[in-house]
Design an enzyme around this catalytic site. Structure first.
Site, PDB file in Angstrom:
ATOM      1  N   TYR A  95      -6.938  30.646  91.381  1.00  0.00           N
ATOM      2  CA  TYR A  95      -6.928  32.115  92.087  1.00  0.00           C
ATOM      3  C   TYR A  95      -5.263  32.352  92.522  1.00  0.00           C
ATOM      4  CZ  TYR A  95      -6.788  34.667  96.306  1.00  0.00           C
ATOM      5  OH  TYR A  95      -6.296  35.720  97.016  1.00  0.00           O
ATOM      6  N   GLN A 133       1.362  41.119 107.251  1.00  0.00           N
ATOM      7  CA  GLN A 133       0.705  42.128 106.223  1.00  0.00           C
ATOM      8  C   GLN A 133      -0.264  42.625 106.707  1.00  0.00           C
ATOM      9  OE1 GLN A 133      -1.787  40.755 103.830  1.00  0.00           O
ATOM     10  NE2 GLN A 133      -1.882  42.957 103.068  1.00  0.00           N
ATOM     11  N   LYS A 171       3.744  48.625 101.479  1.00  0.00           N
ATOM     12  CA  LYS A 171       3.779  47.566 100.360  1.00  0.00           C
ATOM     13  C   LYS A 171       2.709  48.137  99.450  1.00  0.00           C
ATOM     14  CE  LYS A 171       2.439  42.704  99.432  1.00  0.00           C
ATOM     15  NZ  LYS A 171       1.519  42.974  98.676  1.00  0.00           N
ATOM     16  N   HIS A 203       1.067  44.183  93.482  1.00  0.00           N
ATOM     17  CA  HIS A 203       0.393  42.848  93.925  1.00  0.00           C
ATOM     18  C   HIS A 203       0.187  41.642  93.029  1.00  0.00           C
ATOM     19  CE1 HIS A 203      -2.492  42.948  97.666  1.00  0.00           C
ATOM     20  NE2 HIS A 203      -2.701  41.531  96.920  1.00  0.00           N
ATOM     21  N   ARG A 261      -2.522  41.549  90.559  1.00  0.00           N
ATOM     22  CA  ARG A 261      -3.758  41.048  90.746  1.00  0.00           C
ATOM     23  C   ARG A 261      -4.851  42.244  91.082  1.00  0.00           C
ATOM     24  NH1 ARG A 261      -3.746  35.793  92.290  1.00  0.00           N
ATOM     25  NH2 ARG A 261      -5.260  36.017  93.955  1.00  0.00           N
ATOM     26  N   THR A 318       6.892  40.508  92.408  1.00  0.00           N
ATOM     27  CA  THR A 318       6.006  40.199  91.099  1.00  0.00           C
ATOM     28  C   THR A 318       6.744  39.525  90.143  1.00  0.00           C
ATOM     29  OG1 THR A 318       4.540  41.896  91.829  1.00  0.00           O
ATOM     30  CG2 THR A 318       4.565  41.359  89.608  1.00  0.00           C
ATOM     31  N   GLY A 343       5.476  34.982  96.134  1.00  0.00           N
ATOM     32  CA  GLY A 343       4.272  34.631  96.512  1.00  0.00           C
ATOM     33  C   GLY A 343       3.885  33.362  95.723  1.00  0.00           C
ATOM     34  N   ARG A 344       3.754  33.430  94.271  1.00  0.00           N
ATOM     35  CA  ARG A 344       3.151  32.155  93.419  1.00  0.00           C
ATOM     36  C   ARG A 344       4.086  31.215  93.527  1.00  0.00           C
ATOM     37  NH1 ARG A 344       1.515  36.746  90.486  1.00  0.00           N
ATOM     38  NH2 ARG A 344      -0.893  36.681  90.016  1.00  0.00           N
TER      39      ARG A 344
END
Length: 422
Positions: free
Chosen positions: A54, A158, A276, A300, A303, A332, A354-355
């Site tokens: 995920y 967010q 965003k 995103h 995604r 990203t 994020g990741r």
């Protein structure tokens, strides 16, 4: 002829400095991680496939994510020489406040499923490092609990505009009351992207127990123990948690979102507001004319729509139209401190990761997030010194060129990204 002599014990011991062994396995693994890719490797070994995929995956053929990462590799630096930078100031001003580093933590959904400390680990680590933390509407920790965990830091919220507008209005009011200083009005999820890894894994919230689930999670007893012995996993801001992730998003998100919704939220929110999910020049200009405080170029994390524009490549074109003084940020594909510095050199006021944050979280909870921030910080400082700049403000477009040729990647990175295509 070299003159030989018997080694003196004192000289031998002076050369051989034995390191005290660390019997804490997690701390030892995190200390050995030198890159975000190293953290990803640890995370994959520590987390069931559905949860890891995920985080790691994106939409359809996952082309957008690979392109975003490749865009950062396809740069060439132009360092200044004979301009010493013994002291480096990595701090910047963003949206009316200070950040000790030119990046913050992006909003992520379902975070406690990745690792039980979830958003508390992320916000606490961000607060300690002096960088902003962003909480998602699909977060698994409440607005109030994040504020309590990071009471003196900068918290951003967010917002997804849901079909039931009263829900998102209530979230705006709660975030404002809790002292969040920035609202991220998100516009790129009118419907769920085709996240094929999640479908293949049967990923859902709450997790649906199948024979395959049991077989896979049996290989991760620590994760399973944490899942069963900590508070129930649920969305802190949304009550509907049944079905797959895609089904949940489709049931909650509203494809009729418009400028009118932005206007309503803007009238409710007294802090800074950014949009965003901006992906073209025309929308960037229009949003600036509408008076938002900033725009976040984002697909995103790849995604939503595969083959979407790469934010890093879109950045110069947007800035030419909206002006360098406009607060334009990107996300990203960021996996190295050089990525963040390259974006800053081309005019990005800030980056969000994020990741990388979730890899650190899965690798070691809050300690893993701390290590993620430390790795980025070390890479940022080293890059600035090699470029001959002492502060973020000194970075200019002349310091970096975006190339069109492909830059070979390391064996580790190539192996990791090969798994994206499986």
């Amino acid at each position: 002829m070299v003159k030989r002599q018997f080694p003196r014990p004192s000289e031998v011991f002076e050369l051989l400095q034995f390191k005290t062994p660390d019997f804490n396995g997690r701390r030892r693994r995190l200390a050995a991680a030198q890159t975000i890719w190293d953290l990803r490797t640890i995370a994959k070994r520590s987390t069931p496939a559905a949860a890891f995929d995920y985080t790691d995956g994106s939409a359809d053929e996952e082309i957008s994510l690979r392109r975003a990462r490749q865009a950062f590799r396809d740069i060439e630096w132009h360092p200044d020489i004979l301009r010493p930078a013994p002291e480096t100031d990595t701090a910047c001003s963003i949206l009316g406040g200070r950040s000790s580093l030119p990046f913050g933590i992006a909003p992520t959904g379902f975070t406690r499923l990745m690792q039980t400390e979830g958003e508390i680990a992320g916000s606490t680590a961000a607060g300690a490092a002096g960088i902003p933390f962003s909480l998602s509407t699909l977060g698994t920790t409440s607005i109030e609990d994040v504020a309590a965990a990071n009471p003196h830091g900068r918290n951003w919220f967010q917002l997804y505009v849901t079909r039931q507008r009263e829900i998102c209005y209530g979230l705006v009011e709660r975030a404002q009351k809790a002292g969040f200083d920035t609202l991220m009005f998100t516009v790129d999820v009118p419907t769920a992207g085709a996240r094929l890894r999640d479908k293949r894994n049967g990923f859902s919230i709450p997790p649906q127990i199948t024979a395959g689930t049991v077989l896979n999670t049996a290989m991760y007893p620590r994760w399973w123990f944490d899942f069963l012995t900590t508070p129930k996993l649920e969305f802190a801001s949304l009550s509907s948690t049944g079905g797959t992730v895609g089904e949940l998003l489709d049931s909650v998100m509203d494809p009729t979102i418009s400028d009118d919704d932005l206007s309503v939220i803007r009238s409710m929110w007294t802090g800074k507001i950014i949009v965003k999910g901006v992906q073209n020049v025309q929308d960037s200009k229009r949003l600036v004319d509408l008076g938002v405080d900033g725009i976040l170029l984002s697909n995103h994390g790849g995604r939503q729509m595969d083959r979407a524009p790469v934010p890093f490549r879109l950045l110069p074109e947007v800035l030419r139209e909206v002006g360098k003084d406009t607060t334009v940020m990107i996300d990203t594909g960021i996996m190295h401190g050089q990525d963040i510095i390259a974006a800053a050199a081309l005019g990005s006021k800030f980056s969000l990761v994020g990741r990388a944050y979730l890899y650190g979280l899965m690798a070691g909870g809050q300690a893993g997030v701390d290590r993620m921030i430390e790795i980025f910080s070390d890479q940022i400082v080293r890059t600035m010194r090699l470029l001959g700049v002492s502060s973020i403000e000194e970075l200019e477009p002349r310091h970096v060129t975006q190339l069109t040729r492909l830059v070979p990647v390391s064996r580790q990175v190539a192996a990791a990204e090969a798994s994206l295509s499986r």
